[in-house]
Design an enzyme around this catalytic site. Structure first.
Site, short mmCIF file in Angstrom:
data_model
loop_
_atom_site.label_atom_id
_atom_site.label_comp_id
_atom_site.label_asym_id
_atom_site.label_seq_id
_atom_site.Cartn_x
_atom_site.Cartn_y
_atom_site.Cartn_z
N HIS A 130 0.95 -1.26 -0.02
CA HIS A 130 -0.06 0.20 0.01
C HIS A 130 0.50 1.29 -0.01
CE1 HIS A 130 -3.38 2.69 1.37
NE2 HIS A 130 -2.27 3.34 2.08
N GLU A 131 1.92 1.25 0.51
CA GLU A 131 2.79 2.36 1.01
C GLU A 131 3.54 2.77 -0.35
OE1 GLU A 131 2.19 4.36 3.15
OE2 GLU A 131 0.92 3.23 4.56
N GLU A 199 -6.27 7.39 -0.81
CA GLU A 199 -6.14 6.07 0.10
C GLU A 199 -6.95 4.83 -0.84
OE1 GLU A 199 -4.51 5.33 2.79
OE2 GLU A 199 -3.75 7.44 2.65
#
Length: 334
Positions: A130-131, A199
């Site tokens: 995700h990062e 996000e």
């Protein structure tokens, strides 16, 4: 669609900025405010990574001090076709992580000791993916542009009391008050909406990078619970950095409200579950094992970690991280 929505929100914020400038009745003050805000954010863009890592007392690790975590990030970066970022561990019991850096060539990912101790290796892989997705999507640049415009709007609103009473403002003092209160509030709402949109995009791409959407879904559930139980004093001291974390470190949000920097965790998990269907992306499906390869936190966990100024020795080795789209893992850490 996420990029389209982000573009529309940026356009709305730009329109708000231009409208406020018109109400103030001159381009001079508008351009000065924009120039000052841009200068502040350019400085932040070039130095934000160092500033944020210092704020949260992050310690850089490498293949010697945290070999499994470092190899995991390297494999995931390869899956994402990204340069290897710097890897940091934050000595903090709250489970969380973030990415920073002005571009993929100057990026860093950071995870707390709380996250490494609480999550299984598969779930850590989902979080790191995700990062890396934030890095690949250039979200740092997007949020810097957003902050520049929001900062300019706030400056113009502050000027409204002195320069707002002119022929371009038909509402008089009422219009001045509205500009001072409503414009910055509207800019903040749009800025937070953009953050929530990014996000969702990072969740989807992160699932593609690690190959298993449920790894990230399981991690989000555990992190959200941990954030509610564990206080993060560094985050409380620097609330402006809250939007960078995978889960808001300041409080557990109950819904996707206008003032939330992050989407509701249950909504994010629901979107990730949709990706496990063959009609929604063709991901392989593998439920992460519970705490596979877990070691006692005092022993450092399977990653290596930090305790004070020392780096703990790594213990054990976690499971594999499959390349995106593959049906089976390809050996330890790929």
């Amino acid at each position: 669609m996420n990029y389209v929505r982000t573009g529309m929100l940026l356009a709305a914020m730009t329109a708000l900025f231009m409208g406020l400038g018109y109400m103030l009745g001159g381009t001079g003050g508008m351009m000065i405010a924009f120039a000052v805000a841009a200068a502040m954010n350019v400085f932040s863009y070039w130095n934000s990574d160092k500033m944020v890592l210092r704020m949260h007392h992050a310690q850089e690790v490498d293949e010697r001090t945290a070999p499994d975590l470092h190899r995991m990030v390297r494999q995931l970066a390869h899956n994402a076709d990204l340069p290897m970022p710097k890897v940091y561990i934050i000595n903090n019991p709250q489970p969380n992580a973030f990415a920073t850096g002005r571009n993929p060539q100057n990026a860093a990912v950071a995870a707390t000791t709380g996250l490494l101790d609480m999550l299984s290796p598969e779930e850590v892989a989902g979080v790191m993916a995700h990062e890396l997705a934030h890095i690949k999507n250039h979200d740092t640049l997007i949020m810097t542009i957003t902050a520049t415009i929001a900062g300019a709007i706030s400056m113009l609103a502050n000027f409204a009391l002195f320069f707002g009473n002119n022929r371009n403002n038909p509402l008089g003092i009422v219009g001045v008050i509205l500009m001072m209160i409503v414009a910055p509030l509207a800019a903040s709402i749009v800025q937070m909406a953009i953050s929530r949109t990014r996000e969702y995009a990072a969740d989807r791409m992160g699932a593609q990078i690690c190959g298993e959407p449920m790894w990230l879904a399981s991690a989000l559930s555990k992190i959200a619970g941990g954030v509610k139980r564990v206080h993060n004093q560094d985050a409380e001291n620097n609330p402006a950095t809250a939007h960078m974390f995978i889960i808001n470190p300041l409080s557990g949000e109950r819904m996707d409200n206008l003032f939330s920097t992050h989407p509701n965790t249950e909504n994010r998990i629901a979107e990730l579950k949709k990706l496990t269907s063959g009609s929604n992306g063709g991901f392989g499906m593998a439920q992460p094992e519970r705490n596979a390869g877990y070691q006692d936190p005092a022993a450092g966990g399977p990653w290596g970690g930090v305790s004070g100024n020392s780096v703990r020795e790594p213990r054990g080795r976690g499971p594999s991280v499959p390349p995106a789209g593959s049906s089976r893992p390809k050996g330890p850490w790929g």
